[in-house]
Design a protein around this motif. Structure first.
Motif, PDB file in Angstrom:
ATOM      1  N   MET A  36       6.663   0.114   5.124  1.00 29.60           N
ATOM      2  CA  MET A  36       6.138   0.235   3.756  1.00 29.60           C
ATOM      3  C   MET A  36       7.137   1.029   2.907  1.00 29.60           C
ATOM      4  O   MET A  36       7.709   2.024   3.361  1.00 29.60           O
ATOM      5  CB  MET A  36       4.771   0.927   3.800  1.00 29.60           C
ATOM      6  N   LYS A  37       7.368   0.580   1.677  1.00 31.48           N
ATOM      7  CA  LYS A  37       8.428   1.197   0.872  1.00 31.48           C
ATOM      8  C   LYS A  37       7.976   2.437   0.101  1.00 31.48           C
ATOM      9  O   LYS A  37       8.815   3.286  -0.242  1.00 31.48           O
ATOM     10  CB  LYS A  37       9.018   0.173  -0.089  1.00 31.48           C
ATOM     11  N   ARG A  38       6.681   2.543  -0.185  1.00 30.57           N
ATOM     12  CA  ARG A  38       6.196   3.685  -0.966  1.00 30.57           C
ATOM     13  C   ARG A  38       5.621   4.720  -0.014  1.00 30.57           C
ATOM     14  O   ARG A  38       4.478   4.624   0.425  1.00 30.57           O
ATOM     15  CB  ARG A  38       5.160   3.222  -1.993  1.00 30.57           C
TER      16      ARG A  38
ATOM     17  N   HIS B 186      14.820   9.658   3.837  1.00 28.71           N
ATOM     18  CA  HIS B 186      13.845   8.571   3.709  1.00 28.71           C
ATOM     19  C   HIS B 186      13.362   8.321   2.277  1.00 28.71           C
ATOM     20  O   HIS B 186      12.720   7.299   2.021  1.00 28.71           O
ATOM     21  CB  HIS B 186      12.629   8.865   4.592  1.00 28.71           C
ATOM     22  N   GLY B 187      13.640   9.232   1.359  1.00 32.27           N
ATOM     23  CA  GLY B 187      13.261   9.019  -0.032  1.00 32.27           C
ATOM     24  C   GLY B 187      11.778   9.025  -0.300  1.00 32.27           C
ATOM     25  O   GLY B 187      11.294   8.287  -1.156  1.00 32.27           O
ATOM     26  N   PHE B 188      11.018   9.856   0.414  1.00 32.63           N
ATOM     27  CA  PHE B 188       9.567   9.908   0.175  1.00 32.63           C
ATOM     28  C   PHE B 188       9.218  10.871  -0.961  1.00 32.63           C
ATOM     29  O   PHE B 188      10.040  11.697  -1.376  1.00 32.63           O
ATOM     30  CB  PHE B 188       8.818  10.303   1.454  1.00 32.63           C
ATOM     31  N   LEU B 189       8.014  10.727  -1.465  1.00 31.24           N
ATOM     32  CA  LEU B 189       7.460  11.668  -2.442  1.00 31.24           C
ATOM     33  C   LEU B 189       6.974  12.886  -1.657  1.00 31.24           C
ATOM     34  O   LEU B 189       6.134  12.769  -0.764  1.00 31.24           O
ATOM     35  CB  LEU B 189       6.306  11.027  -3.205  1.00 31.24           C
ATOM     36  N   PHE B 190       7.487  14.047  -1.998  1.00 28.63           N
ATOM     37  CA  PHE B 190       7.186  15.272  -1.253  1.00 28.63           C
ATOM     38  C   PHE B 190       6.098  16.057  -1.987  1.00 28.63           C
ATOM     39  O   PHE B 190       6.322  16.577  -3.072  1.00 28.63           O
ATOM     40  CB  PHE B 190       8.452  16.105  -1.099  1.00 28.63           C
ATOM     41  N   VAL B 191       4.915  16.139  -1.369  1.00 26.07           N
ATOM     42  CA  VAL B 191       3.779  16.883  -1.927  1.00 26.07           C
ATOM     43  C   VAL B 191       3.559  18.126  -1.082  1.00 26.07           C
ATOM     44  O   VAL B 191       3.382  18.042   0.137  1.00 26.07           O
ATOM     45  CB  VAL B 191       2.500  16.025  -1.941  1.00 26.07           C
TER      46      VAL B 191
ATOM     47  N   LYS C 269       0.827  -1.196   0.000  1.00 27.60           N
ATOM     48  CA  LYS C 269       0.000   0.000   0.000  1.00 27.60           C
ATOM     49  C   LYS C 269       0.869   1.256   0.000  1.00 27.60           C
ATOM     50  O   LYS C 269       2.083   1.197   0.183  1.00 27.60           O
ATOM     51  CB  LYS C 269      -0.906   0.004   1.241  1.00 27.60           C
ATOM     52  N   ILE C 270       0.232   2.385  -0.218  1.00 25.80           N
ATOM     53  CA  ILE C 270       0.934   3.668  -0.183  1.00 25.80           C
ATOM     54  C   ILE C 270       0.823   4.239   1.230  1.00 25.80           C
ATOM     55  O   ILE C 270      -0.278   4.359   1.773  1.00 25.80           O
ATOM     56  CB  ILE C 270       0.326   4.664  -1.191  1.00 25.80           C
ATOM     57  N   ALA C 271       1.956   4.573   1.818  1.00 24.23           N
ATOM     58  CA  ALA C 271       1.963   5.190   3.149  1.00 24.23           C
ATOM     59  C   ALA C 271       1.975   6.707   2.995  1.00 24.23           C
ATOM     60  O   ALA C 271       2.912   7.278   2.431  1.00 24.23           O
ATOM     61  CB  ALA C 271       3.194   4.730   3.932  1.00 24.23           C
TER      62      ALA C 271
ATOM     63  N   TRP D  60      -6.314   1.205  -0.242  1.00 21.75           N
ATOM     64  CA  TRP D  60      -5.065   1.251  -1.001  1.00 21.75           C
ATOM     65  C   TRP D  60      -3.965   2.032  -0.296  1.00 21.75           C
ATOM     66  O   TRP D  60      -2.807   1.958  -0.692  1.00 21.75           O
ATOM     67  CB  TRP D  60      -5.300   1.867  -2.373  1.00 21.75           C
ATOM     68  N   VAL D  61      -4.333   2.829   0.699  1.00 25.51           N
ATOM     69  CA  VAL D  61      -3.340   3.637   1.397  1.00 25.51           C
ATOM     70  C   VAL D  61      -3.472   3.431   2.903  1.00 25.51           C
ATOM     71  O   VAL D  61      -4.502   2.971   3.406  1.00 25.51           O
ATOM     72  CB  VAL D  61      -3.500   5.151   1.082  1.00 25.51           C
TER      73      VAL D  61
END
Length: 467
Positions: free
Chosen positions: A247-249, A277-282, A199-201, A224-225
């Motif tokens: 969780m990796k994503r 941590h390599g997260f997607l930054f929004v 899932k997406i964290a 899903w999240v």
């Protein structure tokens, strides 16, 4: 330190895009509208940036953006609510006979005072005269024109992103994005239900805007999240949550400038955590776009970290003084959101006159940087007069009970100052009533003095009002 970061998200979005069914169905179709009264001929001239007249310093029309008048009967109801006994009699009065009360607005999100700018009004009227109120459909059917293309390009350039997707509102932009991010999980699992680790964290600041919160809830509806809420601007708590999450994503979403408290997100620390941590930054730049940053690029530009923000969500109803939203991102993310962002897919696009107004606002705001400087001056003046270390154009003063909050609001109203009282749920928790004040480039130092004089009876400022 993680080595995946943005490159992994690039690979995941490319993999998901490859699995989208019928991708051509989700293409934007730029169309050129015929001119009214032009013999049906298509517009051949591009939108010319130099045709927007700009000015230096406050003009008479700028003051109109912070002024309003309300009927006396409405004014009395604003003051006394249900306790006003003459409401029935006032309804019988002719609008022409009823007096009006002039008010100075400290509640608007028109931070730059652009809502009465003649160049923007002219651009709006010109587009309406040429093309009417169309287009009449979603952006993927018949609602995407040269005006929308120009606007999207200007916003992508402003935020230093590869591309930009226009949305009807800032609220719909956030919900479209969150739902699209959530839909990555089943696509990457070949249509199977994702396991816990697949899932997406999503890590969300506890004071994020309602549109982000609702967007995450919509994404979570299908399982899903998984959402992790971290304490407001608490980077230690966020780091702990990120570290213990297997969780990796991972996605971190935050307002850049918080709408109720008026404080900035800790951008430097967020960038450091992204590198770790390599997260997607929004980043939700609703209250920062056009107002902060040397060129109006927002809080990310203010803190010199545009390149560290993966996706920038913005609003056109605040700094741009109109209505609309956008998502600035990579071309791949834009294409994916178009295919999965339901609040984008199933909404009509902004009418051409509004798109023309948006574009003119972006150009004018860039060419009149003094407006951003005036906002900073008002913030500094408020700090000097009160001793409170405010940092942005949004000021929030805790009053307490709903009754005390209403009393403070009434005192300001009696002095001709209109503010936004937040007395309780769903805006603020019970007995956490506050007065929310917004400053504009069109306000003056004398306006700030008037505001401080009344507020000092309800807020303990370090500097007395005699100052």
């Amino acid at each position: 330190m993680y080595t995946i970061g943005k490159s992994s998200w690039d690979m995941w979005i490319e993999e998901a895009l490859a699995k989208v069914e019928s991708p051509d169905m989700f293409m934007l179709r730029p169309m050129r509208l015929p001119n009214l009264g032009g013999g049906g001929e298509e517009e051949t001239n591009a939108i010319i940036e130099d045709e927007y007249e700009t000015f230096q310093g406050i003009q008479p029309w700028d003051r109109l953006s912070v002024q309003t008048s309300v009927p006396e009967s409405l004014y009395q109801r604003m003051l006394y609510g249900g306790n006003y006994k003459n409401e029935a009699e006032d309804k019988k009065a002719s609008p022409k006979q009823e007096p009006f009360k002039k008010l100075l607005i400290f509640a608007s999100n028109d931070f730059l005072g652009l809502s009465r700018h003649p160049a923007i009004a002219k651009a709006t009227a010109k587009a309406a005269a040429k093309h009417g109120t169309g287009p009449k459909g979603s952006a993927m059917i018949c609602g995407y024109t040269d005006y929308h293309v120009a606007l999207a390009s200007s916003l992508a350039e402003l935020t230093k992103k590869e591309d930009c997707l226009l949305c009807p509102t800032g609220f719909s932009a956030n919900t479209a994005l969150m739902v699209a991010i959530g839909s990555l999980a089943p696509l990457l699992c070949e249509g199977k239900s994702p396991t816990k680790d697949e899932k997406i964290a999503i890590f969300s600041d506890e004071l994020n805007h309602a549109s982000t919160i609702d967007g995450v809830k919509l994404a979570d509806r299908n399982g899903w999240v998984k959402c992790f809420v971290y304490k407001h601007c608490d980077m230690s708590h966020l780091d702990q949550l990120l570290t213990t999450c297997e969780m990796k994503r991972k996605v971190v979403v935050t307002d850049s400038l918080f709408s109720m408290d008026g404080d900035f997100a800790p951008m430097v620390e967020l960038v450091e955590l992204r590198q770790k941590h390599g997260f997607l930054f929004v980043l939700d730049e609703a209250h920062g776009t056009l107002v902060w940053g040397k060129n109006g690029g927002g809080v990310a530009e203010e803190f010199n970290c545009e390149d560290d923000v993966d996706i920038c969500v913005g609003s056109l109803s605040k700094g741009a003084a109109s209505l609309g939203g956008f998502i600035a991102c990579s071309k791949n993310w834009k294409q994916f959101i178009q295919s999965r962002g339901r609040s984008f897919i199933f909404s009509s696009t902004a009418p051409v006159p509004l798109a023309a107004a948006f574009y003119a606002s972006v150009i004018v705001a860039r060419k009149e940087p003094w407006r951003r400087m005036e906002v900073r001056k008002r913030v500094q003046e408020f700090q000097e007069l009160t001793g409170i270390p405010v940092t942005s154009q949004i000021l929030s003063f805790m009053i307490g009970s709903p009754e005390k909050t209403i009393k403070a609001s009434q005192a300001l109203l009696k002095s001709g100052l209109y503010v936004a009282p937040a007395t309780g749920p769903p805006v603020v928790p019970l007995n956490n009533g506050r007065i929310r004040v917004t400053l504009s480039a069109a306000h003056t130092r004398e306006d700030i003095k008037r505001l401080v004089t009344i507020l000092s009876d309800y807020v303990n400022f370090p500097v007395t009002k005699s100052h």
